[in-house]
Design a protein around this motif. Structure first.
Motif, mmCIF file in Angstrom:
data_model
loop_
_atom_site.group_PDB
_atom_site.id
_atom_site.type_symbol
_atom_site.label_atom_id
_atom_site.label_comp_id
_atom_site.label_asym_id
_atom_site.label_seq_id
_atom_site.Cartn_x
_atom_site.Cartn_y
_atom_site.Cartn_z
ATOM 1 N N ALA A 25 0.839 -1.207 0.000
ATOM 2 C CA ALA A 25 0.000 0.000 0.000
ATOM 3 C C ALA A 25 0.869 1.250 0.000
ATOM 4 C CB ALA A 25 -0.910 -0.003 1.222
ATOM 5 N N ASN A 26 0.387 2.280 -0.670
ATOM 6 C CA ASN A 26 1.063 3.573 -0.713
ATOM 7 C C ASN A 26 0.058 4.679 -0.436
ATOM 8 O OD1 ASN A 26 3.821 2.871 -1.600
ATOM 9 N ND2 ASN A 26 2.740 2.086 -3.394
ATOM 10 N N VAL A 27 0.518 5.731 0.223
ATOM 11 C CA VAL A 27 -0.351 6.871 0.478
ATOM 12 C C VAL A 27 -0.633 7.572 -0.851
ATOM 13 C CG1 VAL A 27 -0.574 9.105 1.619
ATOM 14 C CG2 VAL A 27 0.461 7.183 2.835
ATOM 15 N N TYR A 28 -1.906 7.761 -1.151
ATOM 16 C CA TYR A 28 -2.351 8.450 -2.359
ATOM 17 C C TYR A 28 -2.630 9.919 -2.061
ATOM 18 C CZ TYR A 28 -5.248 9.376 -6.495
ATOM 19 O OH TYR A 28 -5.778 9.897 -7.655
ATOM 20 N N GLY A 29 -3.142 10.183 -0.856
ATOM 21 C CA GLY A 29 -3.449 11.555 -0.485
ATOM 22 C C GLY A 29 -4.213 11.621 0.820
ATOM 23 N N GLY A 96 -8.388 19.478 -3.536
ATOM 24 C CA GLY A 96 -9.624 19.966 -4.132
ATOM 25 C C GLY A 96 -10.272 18.949 -5.061
ATOM 26 N N GLU A 97 -9.509 17.945 -5.461
ATOM 27 C CA GLU A 97 -10.034 16.884 -6.327
ATOM 28 C C GLU A 97 -11.016 16.015 -5.539
ATOM 29 O OE1 GLU A 97 -8.219 12.977 -8.717
ATOM 30 O OE2 GLU A 97 -6.903 14.192 -7.465
ATOM 31 N N THR A 98 -12.052 15.519 -6.221
ATOM 32 C CA THR A 98 -12.979 14.565 -5.613
ATOM 33 C C THR A 98 -12.757 13.204 -6.257
ATOM 34 O OG1 THR A 98 -14.615 16.286 -5.188
ATOM 35 C CG2 THR A 98 -15.409 14.024 -5.192
ATOM 36 N N ILE A 99 -12.602 12.190 -5.418
ATOM 37 C CA ILE A 99 -12.373 10.827 -5.897
ATOM 38 C C ILE A 99 -13.391 9.898 -5.240
ATOM 39 C CG2 ILE A 99 -9.895 11.163 -6.284
ATOM 40 C CD1 ILE A 99 -9.620 9.437 -3.586
ATOM 41 N N THR A 100 -13.437 8.672 -5.715
ATOM 42 C CA THR A 100 -14.233 7.629 -5.080
ATOM 43 C C THR A 100 -13.266 6.606 -4.487
ATOM 44 O OG1 THR A 100 -16.047 7.935 -6.634
ATOM 45 C CG2 THR A 100 -15.993 5.851 -5.440
ATOM 46 N N ALA A 101 -13.488 6.263 -3.232
ATOM 47 C CA ALA A 101 -12.630 5.297 -2.546
ATOM 48 C C ALA A 101 -13.500 4.343 -1.739
ATOM 49 C CB ALA A 101 -11.644 6.007 -1.625
ATOM 50 N N MET A 102 -12.980 3.169 -1.485
ATOM 51 C CA MET A 102 -13.663 2.171 -0.666
ATOM 52 C C MET A 102 -13.413 2.498 0.798
ATOM 53 S SD MET A 102 -12.862 -0.821 1.256
ATOM 54 C CE MET A 102 -11.305 -1.424 0.628
ATOM 55 N N VAL A 103 -14.460 2.330 1.616
ATOM 56 C CA VAL A 103 -14.355 2.571 3.048
ATOM 57 C C VAL A 103 -15.058 1.423 3.771
ATOM 58 C CG1 VAL A 103 -16.459 3.977 3.212
ATOM 59 C CG2 VAL A 103 -14.627 4.340 4.848
ATOM 60 N N TYR A 104 -14.585 1.096 4.969
ATOM 61 C CA TYR A 104 -15.243 0.100 5.817
ATOM 62 C C TYR A 104 -16.141 0.822 6.814
ATOM 63 C CZ TYR A 104 -11.925 -3.420 4.129
ATOM 64 O OH TYR A 104 -11.199 -4.279 3.343
ATOM 65 N N ILE A 105 -17.383 0.332 6.946
ATOM 66 C CA ILE A 105 -18.356 0.883 7.896
ATOM 67 C C ILE A 105 -18.886 -0.269 8.739
ATOM 68 C CG2 ILE A 105 -20.540 2.122 8.156
ATOM 69 C CD1 ILE A 105 -19.997 3.381 5.382
ATOM 70 N N MET A 106 -18.966 -0.061 10.052
ATOM 71 C CA MET A 106 -19.405 -1.131 10.950
ATOM 72 C C MET A 106 -20.843 -1.557 10.648
ATOM 73 S SD MET A 106 -19.051 -1.292 15.101
ATOM 74 C CE MET A 106 -17.315 -0.881 15.046
ATOM 75 N N THR A 107 -21.056 -2.862 10.659
ATOM 76 C CA THR A 107 -22.395 -3.409 10.440
ATOM 77 C C THR A 107 -23.161 -3.443 11.760
ATOM 78 O OG1 THR A 107 -21.915 -5.722 10.966
ATOM 79 C CG2 THR A 107 -21.416 -4.998 8.712
ATOM 80 N N ASP A 108 -24.436 -3.789 11.685
ATOM 81 C CA ASP A 108 -25.227 -4.005 12.903
ATOM 82 C C ASP A 108 -25.506 -5.490 13.105
ATOM 83 O OD1 ASP A 108 -27.063 -4.518 10.925
ATOM 84 O OD2 ASP A 108 -28.515 -3.025 11.593
ATOM 85 N N LYS A 109 -24.689 -6.355 12.472
ATOM 86 C CA LYS A 109 -24.896 -7.809 12.546
ATOM 87 C C LYS A 109 -24.436 -8.409 13.874
ATOM 88 C CE LYS A 109 -24.487 -8.589 7.602
ATOM 89 N NZ LYS A 109 -23.729 -9.248 6.549
#
Length: 150
Positions: A25-29, A96-109
Motif C-alpha cells: 500500500a502507498n499513500v495516495y493523499g 480539491g479533487e474529488t475521488i471515489t474510494a472504498m471505506v469500511y463501515i461497521m455493520t449491525d450484525k
C-alpha cells in the motif's frame, strides 16, 4: 482486481500498522468525508471507530492505493463482511479533487458492536499515532470519544 483506493479513518491511519497489514500500500493523499462523523461502537473498553452520516460534519481520511492482496488482508483485519461492510464513497482530497474510494463501515450484525462505547487504550493510542503522523486535528477523536461516552 488491480489497484484500488481505500479511505482509512481509524487504526489504518497508523503507518506502521498499515505497512504490516498491507506491505504494497502507498499513500495516495489526504482528504475528508463530508457529511459523516466518527463514532466508537462496541463492547465497553473494546469499541472501534466507524462512521455514520451527519450533515455538516466531516471525517479526515488518508487515501491508500492498495493491491488486491492488501484488500484481502484488510478484509480479514476488519472482519468483513460480518463486522464491517465496504462501501464506495466520495472523498474530497486536500488538493480539491474529488475521488471515489472504498471505506469500511461497521455493520449491525454483531449485537455487542452496535452500542456506543469507549475503545481500549491500545486501540486509541494507535489511532492517535496515525492522526499525529498525518497532522490531523485530534478534535475529531475527542468529539468521537465525547459522543461515544454517553
Amino acid at each position: 482486481m488491480g489497484k484500488s483506493l481505500y479511505a482509512a479513518y481509524g487504526s489504518n491511519l497508523n503507518i506502521g500498522q498499515m505497512k504490516y497489514r498491507c506491505p504494497t500500500a502507498n499513500v495516495y493523499g489526504k482528504g475528508k468525508l463530508k457529511d459523516y462523523q466518527l463514532l466508537f461502537r462496541g463492547a465497553e473498553n473494546n469499541a472501534y471507530l466507524t462512521i455514520e452520516a451527519k450533515t455538516a460534519s466531516e471525517v479526515p481520511v488518508v487515501i491508500w492505493s492498495i493491491q488486491a492482496k492488501d484488500e484481502r488482508n484488510l478484509d480479514r483485519y476488519e472482519g468483513y463482511p460480518s463486522f464491517y461492510y465496504k462501501e464506495d464513497i466520495e472523498v474530497e482530497l486536500d488538493t480539491g479533487e474529488t475521488i471515489t474510494a472504498m471505506v469500511y463501515i461497521m455493520t449491525d450484525k454483531i449485537k455487542d458492536r452496535i452500542n456506543l462505547n469507549l475503545p481500549s487504550n491500545s486501540y486509541l493510542a494507535a489511532v492517535k499515532e496515525g492522526y499525529k503522523e498525518f497532522a490531523f486535528n485530534l478534535k475529531y477523536i475527542e468529539e468521537a470519544l465525547k459522543i461515544s461516552k454517553n
